[in-house]
Design a protein around this motif. Structure first.
Motif, short mmCIF file in Angstrom:
data_model
loop_
_atom_site.label_atom_id
_atom_site.label_comp_id
_atom_site.label_asym_id
_atom_site.label_seq_id
_atom_site.Cartn_x
_atom_site.Cartn_y
_atom_site.Cartn_z
N SER A 1 0.86 -1.19 0.00
CA SER A 1 0.00 0.00 0.00
C SER A 1 0.89 1.24 0.00
O SER A 1 2.10 1.15 0.28
CB SER A 1 -0.88 0.00 1.24
OG SER A 1 -0.09 0.20 2.41
N LEU B 1 -0.19 7.31 -5.70
CA LEU B 1 -1.31 6.53 -5.16
C LEU B 1 -2.07 7.30 -4.10
O LEU B 1 -3.30 7.25 -4.03
CB LEU B 1 -0.79 5.20 -4.58
CG LEU B 1 -0.32 4.19 -5.62
CD1 LEU B 1 0.40 3.02 -4.94
CD2 LEU B 1 -1.49 3.66 -6.45
N ARG B 2 -1.34 8.03 -3.26
CA ARG B 2 -2.03 8.81 -2.21
C ARG B 2 -2.88 9.92 -2.85
O ARG B 2 -4.00 10.19 -2.41
CB ARG B 2 -1.01 9.39 -1.23
CG ARG B 2 -1.68 10.18 -0.11
CD ARG B 2 -0.76 10.44 1.06
NE ARG B 2 -1.41 11.33 2.01
CZ ARG B 2 -1.35 11.20 3.32
NH1 ARG B 2 -0.70 10.20 3.86
NH2 ARG B 2 -1.95 12.06 4.12
N THR C 1 -6.00 8.41 -4.26
CA THR C 1 -6.93 8.00 -3.20
C THR C 1 -7.60 9.22 -2.58
O THR C 1 -8.77 9.17 -2.18
CB THR C 1 -6.19 7.19 -2.12
OG1 THR C 1 -5.42 6.16 -2.74
CG2 THR C 1 -7.15 6.56 -1.13
N ASN C 2 -6.86 10.31 -2.52
CA ASN C 2 -7.39 11.51 -1.87
C ASN C 2 -8.45 12.21 -2.72
O ASN C 2 -9.31 12.91 -2.19
CB ASN C 2 -6.25 12.49 -1.56
CG ASN C 2 -6.65 13.53 -0.55
OD1 ASN C 2 -7.05 13.18 0.56
ND2 ASN C 2 -6.59 14.80 -0.91
N LEU D 1 -12.77 5.69 -7.25
CA LEU D 1 -11.40 5.17 -7.44
C LEU D 1 -11.33 4.25 -8.66
O LEU D 1 -10.36 4.26 -9.40
CB LEU D 1 -10.96 4.39 -6.19
CG LEU D 1 -10.61 5.22 -4.95
CD1 LEU D 1 -10.37 4.30 -3.76
CD2 LEU D 1 -9.37 6.09 -5.19
N LEU E 1 -5.89 -0.93 -6.50
CA LEU E 1 -7.18 -0.62 -5.87
C LEU E 1 -7.46 -1.55 -4.69
O LEU E 1 -7.92 -1.12 -3.63
CB LEU E 1 -8.28 -0.77 -6.92
CG LEU E 1 -9.06 0.49 -7.30
CD1 LEU E 1 -10.01 0.17 -8.45
CD2 LEU E 1 -9.84 1.02 -6.11
N THR F 1 -5.26 -0.59 -1.79
CA THR F 1 -5.70 0.66 -1.17
C THR F 1 -6.97 0.44 -0.35
O THR F 1 -7.09 0.96 0.77
CB THR F 1 -5.95 1.74 -2.26
OG1 THR F 1 -4.72 1.95 -2.96
CG2 THR F 1 -6.43 3.04 -1.65
N LEU G 1 -7.47 1.05 3.66
CA LEU G 1 -8.52 1.88 4.26
C LEU G 1 -9.30 1.10 5.31
O LEU G 1 -9.65 1.63 6.36
CB LEU G 1 -9.48 2.39 3.17
CG LEU G 1 -8.89 3.37 2.14
CD1 LEU G 1 -9.91 3.68 1.06
CD2 LEU G 1 -8.43 4.66 2.81
#
Length: 412
Positions: A84, A96-97, A100-101, A222, A237, A240, A244
């Motif tokens: 991750s 990636l962050r 995701t954000n 996403l 995905l 991630t 989460l």
């Protein structure tokens, strides 16, 4: 300083109160026993290192000779998935962050977290309504565990009828994070592996559904999102979504449980919160300083030789940053062992800092504020049945495994 202080910190016997050990550790701000990790325990040094690009979170940069008592078995934990973004460095981490954000927070989704307020309140209300016998409540099993995982299901877009399955997977994966000296290691590993596979297959199916028929949930956004970073692969995905679920769940469970324990030990503050819900925001910040849900960050690695407080830490070494110790550093906080929600300037390390600061911090804060406010308001004359409570085995994610309390009644 005894050379065995790291094993004392990891020793379950000290889980209920590790803070005297941290106080001892701060006498040697950069501690190294000659073979294990380099341990940083003072506020300003930790804060600086959290922002230092020479420090890596990717365990592939760890030297083969580096020894870390918390690294054993970590590789198999998510062997079926790519790392991750929590365990990556820039530029992959940033890509990636950032992706995701986009569906989670500003600037693309500025109202996502605040828009969950009604959902959160209804989950909290339902859980408190169903606490049952007011003379015997386990606040962990009956409230703090089910609350965040239910919210994460809503956030990701898991259908309501599938939420019970998610709870089972979350419980098994959360349990796998804690050492269990009494369990059969092979059976435990098999159970964890099976749960990871089931969760992965379920999420993969849900992702495909969302690609064909997107909703307004985070998983849909996403799965179908496009921008400067293209889109996530299915494996990214899955990784991630699992992050989460696990990280979002664990942090909030411990924050709420540590918070209620602290309030029950400080009844004057609990009564203030009951009368004044506006106290919730500064109170949660002080909780994140005083009893942080994540006590330390292990598996940090310098990419080059670095110097901290006159000590050279070689490239590839294992490093621990003891956030909970930095939060009690008297060089930074006056009377650090006193719980004080009126404390000015609470720039704590409870949710990290820098590029790896807690991704779900806005949601965790809101969950804790609403949960503690409603518990304070609705539980009449709450009291601890056991103090200290039994703690989780985990030294990193520290919190009570059970929090048994009683009250005279649960108010309507």
């Amino acid at each position: 300083m005894t050379q065995g202080i790291l094993s004392e910190i990891l020793d379950y016997a000290n889980r209920a109160n590790p803070y005297p050990l941290y106080e001892e550790l701060r006498k040697t701000p950069v501690f190294h026993d000659g073979s294990g990790p380099y341990v940083i325990s003072t506020y300003y040094e930790i804060q600086s290192l959290l922002h230092d690009p020479r420090l890596s979170s990717d365990t592939r940069n760890l030297a083969a000779t580096a020894k870390d008592p918390l690294a054993e078995g970590a590789e198999e934990e998510a062997a079926a998935l790519p790392p991750s973004f929590l365990k990556l460095d820039p530029p992959e981490h940033d890509r990636l962050r950032r992706m995701t954000n986009r569906p989670f927070g500003p600037p693309h989704s500025p109202r996502r977290v605040d828009g969950m307020r009604d959902d959160l309140r209804s989950i909290v209300t339902g859980l408190i309504d169903n606490l049952g016998d007011p003379g015997s409540i386990d606040l962990v099993d009956q409230f703090a565990y089910p609350f965040p995982v239910t919210m994460i299901c809503r956030l990701l877009g898991v259908p309501h009828e599938d939420e019970p399955r998610f709870h089972v997977w979350a419980d098994i994966l959360a349990a796998s994070l804690d050492p269990d000296p009494d369990a059969d290691p092979a059976a435990r590993q098999r159970k964890t592996h099976d749960s990871r596979m089931e969760l992965g297959m379920y999420l993969a199916g849900l992702i495909e559904e969302r690609r064909k028929q997107p909703g307004d949930d985070m998983l849909s956004q996403l799965a179908t999102g496009h921008g400067q970073d293209e889109s996530m692969s299915t494996m990214e995905l899955l990784s991630t979504a699992a992050l989460l679920l696990i990280a979002g769940h664990e942090t909030t469970v411990n924050l709420i449980t540590n918070g209620m324990l602290t309030l029950l030990r400080n009844p004057d503050v609990l009564e203030r919160l009951r009368r004044d819900p506006a106290l919730a925001a500064p109170l949660v910040e002080e909780l994140l300083r005083f009893e942080p849900p994540v006590q330390l960050l292990p598996q940090r690695t310098p990419l080059v030789d670095i110097e901290v407080r006159g000590i050279t830490i070689p490239k590839g070494s294992s490093m621990w940053l003891i956030l909970a110790s930095g939060n009690r550093d008297p060089q930074r906080f006056e009377n650090p062992d006193r719980f004080d929600p009126d404390r000015p300037d609470i720039q704590h390390l409870g949710l990290g800092s820098g590029i790896h600061s807690c991704f779900g911090a806005p949601l965790a804060r809101l969950e804790a504020q609403l949960a503690l406010t409603e518990l304070a308001r609705r539980l009449h004359n709450p009291r601890l049945l056991e103090d200290p409570p039994p703690y989780r085995q985990n030294a990193v994610l520290r919190g009570p495994r059970h929090l048994r309390i009683a009250c005279d009644e649960v108010r309507a």
